[in-house]
Scaffold this motif. Structure first.
Motif, short mmCIF file in Angstrom:
data_model
loop_
_atom_site.label_atom_id
_atom_site.label_comp_id
_atom_site.label_asym_id
_atom_site.label_seq_id
_atom_site.Cartn_x
_atom_site.Cartn_y
_atom_site.Cartn_z
N HIS A 1 63.08 49.22 24.16
CA HIS A 1 63.02 48.84 25.57
C HIS A 1 63.38 47.37 25.76
CE1 HIS A 1 59.81 52.04 26.69
NE2 HIS A 1 60.99 52.45 27.06
N CYS B 1 69.70 61.61 31.09
CA CYS B 1 68.64 60.72 30.61
C CYS B 1 68.47 59.52 31.56
CB CYS B 1 68.87 60.30 29.17
SG CYS B 1 68.42 61.61 28.00
N CYS C 1 68.43 57.76 22.79
CA CYS C 1 68.27 59.18 23.15
C CYS C 1 69.57 59.97 23.14
CB CYS C 1 67.52 59.34 24.47
SG CYS C 1 65.89 58.56 24.42
N GLY D 1 58.10 60.41 30.68
CA GLY D 1 58.46 60.71 29.30
C GLY D 1 59.47 61.83 29.12
N GLY E 1 61.77 58.61 34.13
CA GLY E 1 62.40 59.10 32.90
C GLY E 1 62.81 60.56 32.97
N CYS E 2 62.77 61.22 31.80
CA CYS E 2 63.17 62.62 31.76
C CYS E 2 62.17 63.50 32.50
CB CYS E 2 63.34 63.08 30.32
SG CYS E 2 64.82 62.37 29.57
N CYS F 1 62.75 54.98 32.26
CA CYS F 1 61.57 54.68 31.43
C CYS F 1 61.18 53.21 31.45
CB CYS F 1 61.80 55.13 30.00
SG CYS F 1 61.20 56.78 29.71
N SER G 1 59.64 60.46 21.77
CA SER G 1 60.25 59.22 21.26
C SER G 1 59.20 58.16 20.95
CB SER G 1 61.24 58.66 22.28
OG SER G 1 60.54 58.05 23.33
NI1 NFS Z 1 62.26 57.67 27.93
FE1 NFS Z 1 64.78 57.54 28.72
FE2 NFS Z 1 64.23 60.68 28.19
FE3 NFS Z 1 62.31 60.11 26.59
FE4 NFS Z 1 64.67 59.33 26.11
S1 NFS Z 1 65.83 59.22 28.04
S2 NFS Z 1 63.66 55.99 27.79
S3 NFS Z 1 62.69 58.22 25.71
S4 NFS Z 1 64.04 61.31 26.22
S5 NFS Z 1 62.18 59.93 28.77
#
Ligand code: NFS
Length: 652
Positions: free
Chosen positions: A88, A291, A330, A439, A469-470, A511, A548
């Motif tokens: 991040h 994503c 991802c 998440g 996020g997802c 995210c 993750s």
């Molecule tokens: Ni967050 Fe976004 Fe999705 Fe999970 Fe991957 S894309 S940073 S880690 S899989 S929500």
């Protein structure tokens, strides 16, 4: 396992059930073929040196260096948190570098789009704004942000954005982060062979590392992205693979950084590029996201969401994806061999990410738009090589773009914006509490099932939900981010949402934008009436389908900020009772919140509601009663029927 259990997404089910897809390798089929290692899965395996790997499978067994199960499990969790925080935060650093390049005139295709936010962020960073040109101020903001990463002593500036009581807790426990990079590096140092071997001490630093992400790297990322591309406000869009177009060139942007994808979006609007697409027989160029890149573009530009993590391979299987342009995080390596069976070009663009067999087109800020156009041209050329195209019809409408700034604005406008209506609704028991459901997807559990189930149950129980996020994309696919979702909400929540004019599930971004939730919670505390710290609030966090390391970092900074947080799937520290105790009871004592792993969906919801009610009681609030705001003896259908009869506006 039947296809139905792999996913609840109609597009995913349709594609996976096609006869021609039966032999194709996807994350779904690989997850079925690959049993997870039971020793590593629950934290019993140490591979931190070459004397091992040591697998601590027997009672009281220790590693070759003498490491106990507690230390091994704590070190594994801590390292995962460090990797998540690094990801991040390094993304955040990238945005700061782009802002700096734009301010210095080295990235001519980028403009500062949100001067109001620039001024606010300058304020957070204690940078005087008076009499400064936009570029001058942007440069100072970018430099100060970059300094936060390399800072060695003191504490990161954004710590002071938390409620005062929270800051005190961090100071007393000595977990306030000193600098973003320093905490990550120290976490790796401490978990090297022969260093920190006290599980509680290891986890204390894991908390400091996660806080460096949440209140440091990620929060800066959100702020600086808003400065460069605009603070989101609500807009309509569509979600799921049905957004791909049979007669247009489909460019999918996948990954996390909006810096490249915003340029792709600019490139496809160039008349010359559109003409080029038409010259190849396409009706136009369609950009869709997967994503968190998808979330970034949706929040600001209304770009459609092609899907979440587990949709990435499926997008290629439609035969309609001409280019999949990826940056960081991802991105499955499996995309490349799969793409080779189609016309799809997988294009890597970050100098941090190359995949063997993919086309690498490094994205340089100095000539951003030019590179973006070259990439789009590749997609257009691929369009001419298409074979059979079969796009699922599944598509759903949504409203996205709820920045914390906008949520405040919706409750009173520019001059009177506040959180008063929401706080009052919680205090009165109209809204029972709030939850963040965020998440990943994880093929170890049915795709999207936990996300949508938990969200449905929460709003049914009058809990206002925010998503990122997802998880946000998951909910979008089932209409849960549309104003229509109000029909699933309990009476009190419904009334409140209708009065304020918001849907019951708010899409707050990618995210890294989980930090918007931290800011929102801090503003709710500051508004008054719900205690004086985040841990007093009747709120919960969820990552029901996590996979993750970033999710673990997020969960940890949420708990350390005072939010009781529930993860689904399974616990990565299940082997150690002591580590499990430390992150539950131990963190409850220290931070007033727990990190709980619970795979059962109903139990997750029960835990959340029990926690919300416990916090309501501690605050001395009205006991929640689901019937209080229902008209006795009258069903909603009857109310709606009456409303229609008298011509009153209804929202479902
Ligand atoms: Ni967050 Fe976004 Fe999705 Fe999970 Fe991957 S894309 S940073 S880690 S899989 S929500």
């Amino acid at each position: 396992m039947t296809e139905k259990k792999r996913s609840i997404d109609p597009a995913a089910i349709e594609i996976l059930e096609r006869p021609e897809c039966q032999e194709v390798s996807t994350a779904f089929s690989r997850a079925e073929a690959m049993k997870p290692c039971p020793i590593g899965a629950d934290g019993r395996c140490c591979k931190n040196c070459a004397m091992g790997p040591c697998r601590l499978t027997k009672e009281g067994q220790v590693g070759i260096c003498g490491a106990t199960l507690e230390v091994v499990a704590a070190r594994n969790l801590a390292r995962a948190i460090a990797a998540g925080s690094a990801s991040h935060s390094d993304h955040g650093r990238g945005v700061a570098m782009t802002l700096l390049a734009a301010a210095e005139g080295h990235a001519p295709d980028y403009k500062i789009r949100d001067i109001g936010k620039l001024t606010r962020v300058a304020g957070y960073l204690d940078i005087p704004t008076e009499g400064k040109e936009v570029n001058e101020l942007s440069k100072e903001v970018a430099e100060e942000a970059l300094a936060q990463f390399g800072q060695q002593t003191g504490e990161i500036i954004y710590v002071k954005r938390a409620p005062e009581k929270r800051q005190e807790i961090w100071h007393n426990l000595d977990v306030a982060p000193r600098g973003v990079d320093r905490e990550v590096v120290e976490m790796l140092h401490r978990t090297h062979i022969g260093n920190d071997q006290d599980p509680e001490h290891i986890l204390d630093h894991a908390v400091r590392t996660a806080l460096a992400d949440g209140w440091g790297g990620s929060m800066l990322s959100t702020d600086l992205t808003d400065i460069l591309f605009g603070t989101p406000s609500p807009g309509q869009a569509q979600a799921n693979l049905g957004v791909l177009k049979g007669d247009e060139v489909n460019i999918i942007v996948h990954g996390h950084e909006p810096t490249l994808s915003e340029m792709i979006l600019a490139a496809v609007q160039d008349p010359e590029i559109i003409e080029y697409a038409k010259s190849k027989g396409a009706k136009g160029i369609n950009v869709a996201g997967i994503c968190c890149t998808a979330n970034e573009l949706l929040m600001r530009q209304g770009v459609p969401l092609a899907g979440n993590f587990l949709n990435q391979e499926l997008a290629i299987l439609t035969g309609a994806t001409d280019a999949m342009v990826v940056d960081i995080q991802c991105i499955m390596e499996a995309l490349v061999p799969l793409s080779q069976q189609f016309q799809t070009k997988v294009i890597t663009t970050s100098n941090k990410v190359k995949i063997q067999g993919a086309i690498h087109m490094p994205f340089v800020e100095e000539r951003a738009l030019e590179v973006a156009k070259e990439i789009v041209r590749l997609g257009i050329d691929a369009f001419t090589e298409r074979g059979k195209v079969n796009i699922p019809k599944a598509v759903d409408g949504l409203v996205g773009g709820f920045s914390h700034e906008y949520i405040r604005y919706m409750q009173g406008g520019i001059y009177r914006g506040s959180f008063r209506p929401l706080n009052d609704a919680i205090m009165a028991g109209r809204v029972r509490g709030a939850a963040g459901v965020v998440g990943c997807n994880n093929p170890r559990v049915c795709q999207d099932e936990a996300h949508s189930y938990v969200v449905r149950k929460l709003i049914e129980n009058d809990v206002l939900v925010v998503v990122t996020g997802c998880g946000a994309i998951a909910n979008a696919k089932y209409g849960l981010l549309s104003p229509d979702a109000i029909k699933y909400a309990g009476h009190g929540l419904r009334e409140t949402c209708e009065a304020v004019g918001i849907p019951p599930v708010l899409h707050m971004g990618s995210c890294v934008d989980n930090t918007r939730i931290l800011t929102l919670l801090t503003e709710v505390v500051a508004e008054g009436g719900l205690g004086d710290d985040i841990s007093d609030l009747p709120v919960v966090g969820f990552a029901p389908e996590w996979m993750s390391e970033k999710a673990l970092a997020i969960g940890t900074y949420f708990v350390a900020s005072g939010v009781y947080t529930i993860f689904g799937v399974k616990s990565p520290v299940a082997a150690s009772e002591e580590v499990t105790r430390l992150i539950t009871e131990g963190w409850e004592e220290k931070f007033g919140a727990q990190l709980v792993f619970e795979p059962d969906l109903d139990k997750m919801v029960e835990l959340a509601l029990a926690h919300i009610d416990k916090k309501r009681e501690a605050l001395g609030l009205t006991e929640y009663d689901p019937q209080r705001f229902a008209k006795p003896g009258v069903t909603w259908d009857e109310v709606m029927g009456y409303a229609e009869k008298v011509g009153a506006p209804v929202s479902s």
